[in-house]
Design an enzyme around this catalytic site. Structure first.
Site, PDB file in Angstrom:
ATOM      1  N   LYS A  22       0.833  -1.215   0.000  1.00  0.00           N
ATOM      2  CA  LYS A  22       0.000   0.000   0.000  1.00  0.00           C
ATOM      3  C   LYS A  22       0.865   1.263   0.000  1.00  0.00           C
ATOM      4  O   LYS A  22       0.640   2.188  -0.771  1.00  0.00           O
ATOM      5  CB  LYS A  22      -0.898   0.016   1.250  1.00  0.00           C
ATOM      6  CG  LYS A  22      -1.586   1.346   1.465  1.00  0.00           C
ATOM      7  CD  LYS A  22      -2.311   1.433   2.792  1.00  0.00           C
ATOM      8  CE  LYS A  22      -1.448   1.747   3.978  1.00  0.00           C
ATOM      9  NZ  LYS A  22      -1.368   3.145   4.411  1.00  0.00           N
ATOM     10  N   ASN A  23       1.874   1.282   0.867  1.00  0.00           N
ATOM     11  CA  ASN A  23       2.641   2.520   1.010  1.00  0.00           C
ATOM     12  C   ASN A  23       3.608   2.758  -0.144  1.00  0.00           C
ATOM     13  O   ASN A  23       4.218   3.817  -0.234  1.00  0.00           O
ATOM     14  CB  ASN A  23       3.361   2.557   2.353  1.00  0.00           C
ATOM     15  CG  ASN A  23       2.377   2.742   3.492  1.00  0.00           C
ATOM     16  OD1 ASN A  23       1.217   3.085   3.255  1.00  0.00           O
ATOM     17  ND2 ASN A  23       2.813   2.516   4.713  1.00  0.00           N
ATOM     18  N   CYS A 115      -4.090  12.968  12.756  1.00  0.00           N
ATOM     19  CA  CYS A 115      -4.894  11.752  12.781  1.00  0.00           C
ATOM     20  C   CYS A 115      -4.654  11.048  14.087  1.00  0.00           C
ATOM     21  O   CYS A 115      -3.890  11.519  14.924  1.00  0.00           O
ATOM     22  CB  CYS A 115      -4.629  10.874  11.571  1.00  0.00           C
ATOM     23  SG  CYS A 115      -3.071  10.055  11.638  1.00  0.00           S
ATOM     24  N   ARG A 120       1.115  14.540  12.722  1.00  0.00           N
ATOM     25  CA  ARG A 120       1.413  14.377  11.302  1.00  0.00           C
ATOM     26  C   ARG A 120       1.517  15.700  10.519  1.00  0.00           C
ATOM     27  O   ARG A 120       0.743  15.968   9.603  1.00  0.00           O
ATOM     28  CB  ARG A 120       0.405  13.415  10.670  1.00  0.00           C
ATOM     29  CG  ARG A 120       0.339  12.128  11.454  1.00  0.00           C
ATOM     30  CD  ARG A 120      -0.250  10.997  10.725  1.00  0.00           C
ATOM     31  NE  ARG A 120       0.622  10.433   9.730  1.00  0.00           N
ATOM     32  CZ  ARG A 120       0.278   9.439   8.928  1.00  0.00           C
ATOM     33  NH1 ARG A 120      -0.900   8.922   9.002  1.00  0.00           N
ATOM     34  NH2 ARG A 120       1.108   8.960   8.037  1.00  0.00           N
ATOM     35  N   PRO A 121       2.502  16.527  10.894  1.00  0.00           N
ATOM     36  CA  PRO A 121       2.712  17.783  10.174  1.00  0.00           C
ATOM     37  C   PRO A 121       3.273  17.546   8.768  1.00  0.00           C
ATOM     38  O   PRO A 121       3.698  16.428   8.454  1.00  0.00           O
ATOM     39  CB  PRO A 121       3.762  18.500  11.040  1.00  0.00           C
ATOM     40  CG  PRO A 121       4.473  17.415  11.763  1.00  0.00           C
ATOM     41  CD  PRO A 121       3.493  16.291  11.941  1.00  0.00           C
ATOM     42  N   ILE A 122       3.272  18.597   7.940  1.00  0.00           N
ATOM     43  CA  ILE A 122       3.852  18.465   6.592  1.00  0.00           C
ATOM     44  C   ILE A 122       4.918  19.536   6.357  1.00  0.00           C
ATOM     45  O   ILE A 122       5.251  19.855   5.222  1.00  0.00           O
ATOM     46  CB  ILE A 122       2.785  18.529   5.486  1.00  0.00           C
ATOM     47  CG1 ILE A 122       1.926  19.775   5.649  1.00  0.00           C
ATOM     48  CG2 ILE A 122       1.931  17.290   5.456  1.00  0.00           C
ATOM     49  CD1 ILE A 122       1.310  20.200   4.341  1.00  0.00           C
ATOM     50  N   LEU A 124       8.048  19.489   6.591  1.00  0.00           N
ATOM     51  CA  LEU A 124       9.253  19.064   5.861  1.00  0.00           C
ATOM     52  C   LEU A 124       8.973  18.986   4.352  1.00  0.00           C
ATOM     53  O   LEU A 124       9.824  19.329   3.529  1.00  0.00           O
ATOM     54  CB  LEU A 124       9.762  17.717   6.386  1.00  0.00           C
ATOM     55  CG  LEU A 124      10.216  17.725   7.847  1.00  0.00           C
ATOM     56  CD1 LEU A 124      10.472  16.311   8.353  1.00  0.00           C
ATOM     57  CD2 LEU A 124      11.478  18.579   8.025  1.00  0.00           C
ATOM     58  N   ASP A 306       4.818   0.700  11.811  1.00  0.00           N
ATOM     59  CA  ASP A 306       3.603   0.060  11.289  1.00  0.00           C
ATOM     60  C   ASP A 306       3.454  -1.392  11.742  1.00  0.00           C
ATOM     61  O   ASP A 306       2.455  -2.039  11.413  1.00  0.00           O
ATOM     62  CB  ASP A 306       3.580   0.125   9.747  1.00  0.00           C
ATOM     63  CG  ASP A 306       3.409   1.547   9.242  1.00  0.00           C
ATOM     64  OD1 ASP A 306       3.019   2.416  10.038  1.00  0.00           O
ATOM     65  OD2 ASP A 306       3.681   1.791   8.054  1.00  0.00           O
ATOM     66  N   ILE A 328       8.400   7.151  16.381  1.00  0.00           N
ATOM     67  CA  ILE A 328       7.996   7.813  15.131  1.00  0.00           C
ATOM     68  C   ILE A 328       6.731   8.654  15.331  1.00  0.00           C
ATOM     69  O   ILE A 328       6.728   9.837  15.002  1.00  0.00           O
ATOM     70  CB  ILE A 328       7.767   6.783  13.982  1.00  0.00           C
ATOM     71  CG1 ILE A 328       8.990   5.866  13.816  1.00  0.00           C
ATOM     72  CG2 ILE A 328       7.438   7.499  12.672  1.00  0.00           C
ATOM     73  CD1 ILE A 328      10.265   6.536  13.343  1.00  0.00           C
ATOM     74  N   ARG A 398      -8.613  -0.422   4.353  1.00  0.00           N
ATOM     75  CA  ARG A 398      -7.749   0.607   3.750  1.00  0.00           C
ATOM     76  C   ARG A 398      -6.395   0.027   3.386  1.00  0.00           C
ATOM     77  O   ARG A 398      -5.754   0.504   2.450  1.00  0.00           O
ATOM     78  CB  ARG A 398      -7.511   1.755   4.752  1.00  0.00           C
ATOM     79  CG  ARG A 398      -8.679   2.680   4.963  1.00  0.00           C
ATOM     80  CD  ARG A 398      -8.242   3.842   5.846  1.00  0.00           C
ATOM     81  NE  ARG A 398      -6.857   4.188   5.541  1.00  0.00           N
ATOM     82  CZ  ARG A 398      -5.931   4.455   6.441  1.00  0.00           C
ATOM     83  NH1 ARG A 398      -6.212   4.471   7.702  1.00  0.00           N
ATOM     84  NH2 ARG A 398      -4.700   4.742   6.071  1.00  0.00           N
TER      85      ARG A 398
HETATM   86  N1  EPU Z   1       7.100  14.571  10.130  1.00  0.00           N
HETATM   87  C1  EPU Z   1       7.335  15.896  10.400  1.00  0.00           C
HETATM   88  N2  EPU Z   1       7.144  16.797   9.388  1.00  0.00           N
HETATM   89  C2  EPU Z   1       6.752  16.408   8.134  1.00  0.00           C
HETATM   90  C3  EPU Z   1       6.545  15.047   7.878  1.00  0.00           C
HETATM   91  C4  EPU Z   1       6.725  14.137   8.908  1.00  0.00           C
HETATM   92  O1  EPU Z   1       7.667  16.293  11.516  1.00  0.00           O
HETATM   93  O2  EPU Z   1       6.638  17.277   7.265  1.00  0.00           O
HETATM   94  C5  EPU Z   1       7.293  13.588  11.208  1.00  0.00           C
HETATM   95  C6  EPU Z   1       6.032  12.796  11.530  1.00  0.00           C
HETATM   96  O3  EPU Z   1       5.177  13.498  12.408  1.00  0.00           O
HETATM   97  C7  EPU Z   1       6.587  11.541  12.121  1.00  0.00           C
HETATM   98  C8  EPU Z   1       7.872  11.324  11.310  1.00  0.00           C
HETATM   99  O4  EPU Z   1       8.190  12.612  10.764  1.00  0.00           O
HETATM  100  O5  EPU Z   1       6.931  11.774  13.449  1.00  0.00           O
HETATM  101  C9  EPU Z   1       7.787  10.309  10.222  1.00  0.00           C
HETATM  102  O6  EPU Z   1       6.644  10.548   9.405  1.00  0.00           O
HETATM  103  P1  EPU Z   1       6.662  10.266   7.853  1.00  0.00           P
HETATM  104  O7  EPU Z   1       6.557  11.561   7.122  1.00  0.00           O
HETATM  105  O8  EPU Z   1       7.805   9.386   7.511  1.00  0.00           O
HETATM  106  O9  EPU Z   1       5.282   9.472   7.665  1.00  0.00           O
HETATM  107  P2  EPU Z   1       4.429   9.494   6.329  1.00  0.00           P
HETATM  108  O10 EPU Z   1       5.338   9.544   5.176  1.00  0.00           O
HETATM  109  O11 EPU Z   1       3.346  10.493   6.424  1.00  0.00           O
HETATM  110  C10 EPU Z   1       4.401   6.918   5.888  1.00  0.00           C
HETATM  111  C11 EPU Z   1       3.391   5.821   5.846  1.00  0.00           C
HETATM  112  C12 EPU Z   1       2.923   5.501   7.262  1.00  0.00           C
HETATM  113  C13 EPU Z   1       4.126   5.106   8.100  1.00  0.00           C
HETATM  114  C14 EPU Z   1       5.163   6.236   8.078  1.00  0.00           C
HETATM  115  C15 EPU Z   1       6.447   5.907   8.820  1.00  0.00           C
HETATM  116  C16 EPU Z   1       2.295   6.114   3.704  1.00  0.00           C
HETATM  117  C17 EPU Z   1       1.056   6.420   2.967  1.00  0.00           C
HETATM  118  N3  EPU Z   1       2.249   6.230   5.033  1.00  0.00           N
HETATM  119  O12 EPU Z   1       3.741   8.055   6.428  1.00  0.00           O
HETATM  120  O13 EPU Z   1       2.055   4.384   7.145  1.00  0.00           O
HETATM  121  O14 EPU Z   1       3.734   4.865   9.426  1.00  0.00           O
HETATM  122  O15 EPU Z   1       5.515   6.532   6.699  1.00  0.00           O
HETATM  123  O16 EPU Z   1       7.022   4.764   8.315  1.00  0.00           O
HETATM  124  O17 EPU Z   1       3.301   5.762   3.118  1.00  0.00           O
HETATM  125  C18 EPU Z   1       0.355   2.906   7.782  1.00  0.00           C
HETATM  126  O18 EPU Z   1       0.557   2.294   6.720  1.00  0.00           O
HETATM  127  O19 EPU Z   1      -0.376   2.451   8.692  1.00  0.00           O
HETATM  128  C19 EPU Z   1       0.984   4.213   7.982  1.00  0.00           C
HETATM  129  C20 EPU Z   1       0.584   5.085   8.899  1.00  0.00           C
END
Ligand code: EPU
Length: 420
Positions: A22-23, A115, A120-122, A124, A306, A328, A398
């Protein structure tokens, strides 16, 4: 809403086949926005998140056709404005931003909320886009990103909890059509990032170093269509491995990549689970009594967040104290209170969960709070005495393809009750 009724106490036996990840597939589908030519992706899992990503791409103007495990996408003419409600519903949809910016120099998408697993900020993702010359304005719940020109740059994408997976994917895609060279430092090393880089390179991009903390992208003028097969889902495979150990069964897992699962397999072995390579398959069963283990979730190649909830369930079954530290996502312990309903003894101390294992679990109605928590509850139901009813299983749909029928084939007594 559908629910699952599970009668516990049956050891799982037999063979299971792992679906596409999925990811990995969500960013791959987003990447098809980078070209007006047709892209074909195979081994696409039948999941509601995948269908949802299909709808998002359609709402941007792409033609999307699912046929069995293959999706064909042609984004000949697209617009840079995503549908607010559609995008808001799935956090993974943020990865359409990089390709839209790259191809159209403009992207307007709704701001994804927090969530249940954490904030889950963006920031970065946005930092990466800005480093390439994008102006970002947040207004009325939308992120408006515009760039006259995207220019390659050197940037550091590490955050408080380490690298970001989708942030790395987003910046890689944005940089693929930028002018010049982009170097991402502290890039995520997850196999899903490598899969995306391979797809981008098949489309004509120049991405080097994916899988390491430094990724170099040399921008090209245009990308073309490509055909690709999604990597197997390492989280699904880990979930079945834990299910085999938890039920004291004997399961052979086909189609998984053991090299993507080292941290999980190593911990299972440490706990006393026998994991054998059988050619390309993995056979998992217990090897005598299980022993407590401690885990800390970390970015790849560390133990994946995960798989934390599923591992917690296994720890509940092992006499003694096991400790999980979640590094994480700060609030990814929603499954603790539900596991407690079945009789588990778990206390939370800051980022750690202390599991006093070995107490018998007994079935109860429980509520799934997120995808991986749901998987843990299903596994718990299979090990508990009596019947467990897992509600709100749309979370499971999902991210796990046909999980109930895969488990049934292994002997589990699990039944889906459709909402009347
Ligand atoms: N983070 C920031 N700023 C950002 C982005 C992330 O501070 O701009 C922080 C997050 O809050 C977290 C860490 O960085 O503490 C890692 O988050 P990451 O961005 O790596 O997560 P993601 O890319 O949003 C994906 C998977 C998640 C999985 C995480 C970590 C997808 C669609 N989602 O999320 O999958 O847990 O990487 O491996 O690829 C799941 O499948 O159940 C799931 C939640």
């Amino acid at each position: 809403m559908d629910s699952l009724l599970i009668k516990g106490g049956v050891p799982l036996h037999g063979d299971v086949h792992i679906s596409g990840a999925k990811n990995a597939v969500l960013p791959l589908m987003a990447a098809t926005l980078l070209t007006e030519e047709e892209c074909i992706i195979h081994r696409v899992p039948d999941l509601s998140d995948v269908k949802f990503m299909g709808q998002i791409l359609q709402s941007l103007g792409a033609e999307v056709k699912f046929d069995g495990g293959t999706v064909t996408i042609r984004a000949a003419k697209i617009k840079p404005h995503g549908d607010y409600e559609l995008i808001r519903k799935m956090r993974g949809s943020i990865c359409i931003m990089g390709p839209l910016l790259s191809r159209m120099r403009k992207a307007t998408v709704s701001l994804p909320g927090g969530c249940v697993i954490g904030a889950r900020p963006i920031d970065l993702h946005l930092k990466g886009f800005e480093a390439l010359g994008t102006k970002v304005v947040i207004n009325g719940g939308y992120i408006h990103a515009t760039a006259r020109k995207l220019r390659g740059n050197e940037l550091f994408l590490g955050g408080r909890s380490g690298p970001t997976v989708l942030g790395t994917a987003n910046v890689m895609m944005a940089a693929s059509l930028a002018d010049g060279v982009t170097i991402i430092e502290s890039a995520a090393c997850e196999p899903e990032v490598i899969d995306l880089a391979n797809f981008l390179n098949a489309m004509g991009a120049k991405v080097v170093g994916a899988g390491s903390p430094t990724i170099t992208i040399t921008g090209v003028k245009a990308l073309h269509g490509a055909e690709h097969e999604v990597i197997p889902d390492r989280i699904e495979a880990a979930t079945f491995a834990i299910a085999a150990a938890a039920t004291n069964g004997d399961v052979t897992i086909h189609g998984a990549r053991a090299d993507h699962m080292n941290a999980v397999l190593d911990k299972l072995r440490e706990a006393g689970v026998k994991v054998e390579r059988k050619g390309p398959a993995l056979r998992v069963r217990r090897n005598g009594a299980l022993k407590p283990v401690d885990i800390t979730t970390l970015p790849y190649s560390g133990f994946p967040t995960d798989v934390q909830a599923q591992m917690m369930l296994l720890m509940c079954l092992i006499p003694g104290i096991s400790i999980i530290t979640e590094r994480i996502f700060e609030s990814r312990f929603m499954h603790v209170s539900e596991l407690a309903r079945l009789g588990a003894d778990i206390s939370i101390e800051g980022p750690s969960a202390i599991v006093k294992g070995g107490k018998p679990l007994s079935g109860a109605p429980v509520m799934a709070s997120d995808l991986r928590a749901s998987a843990a509850l299903v596994l718990a139901g299979m090990t508990a005495k009596g019947t467990t009813e897992v509600n709100r299983i749309y979370h499971l749909d999902r991210g796990y393809e046909k999980i109930d029928s895969k488990l049934r084939k292994l002997g589990a007594r699990i039944e889906r009750v459709k909402e009347s």
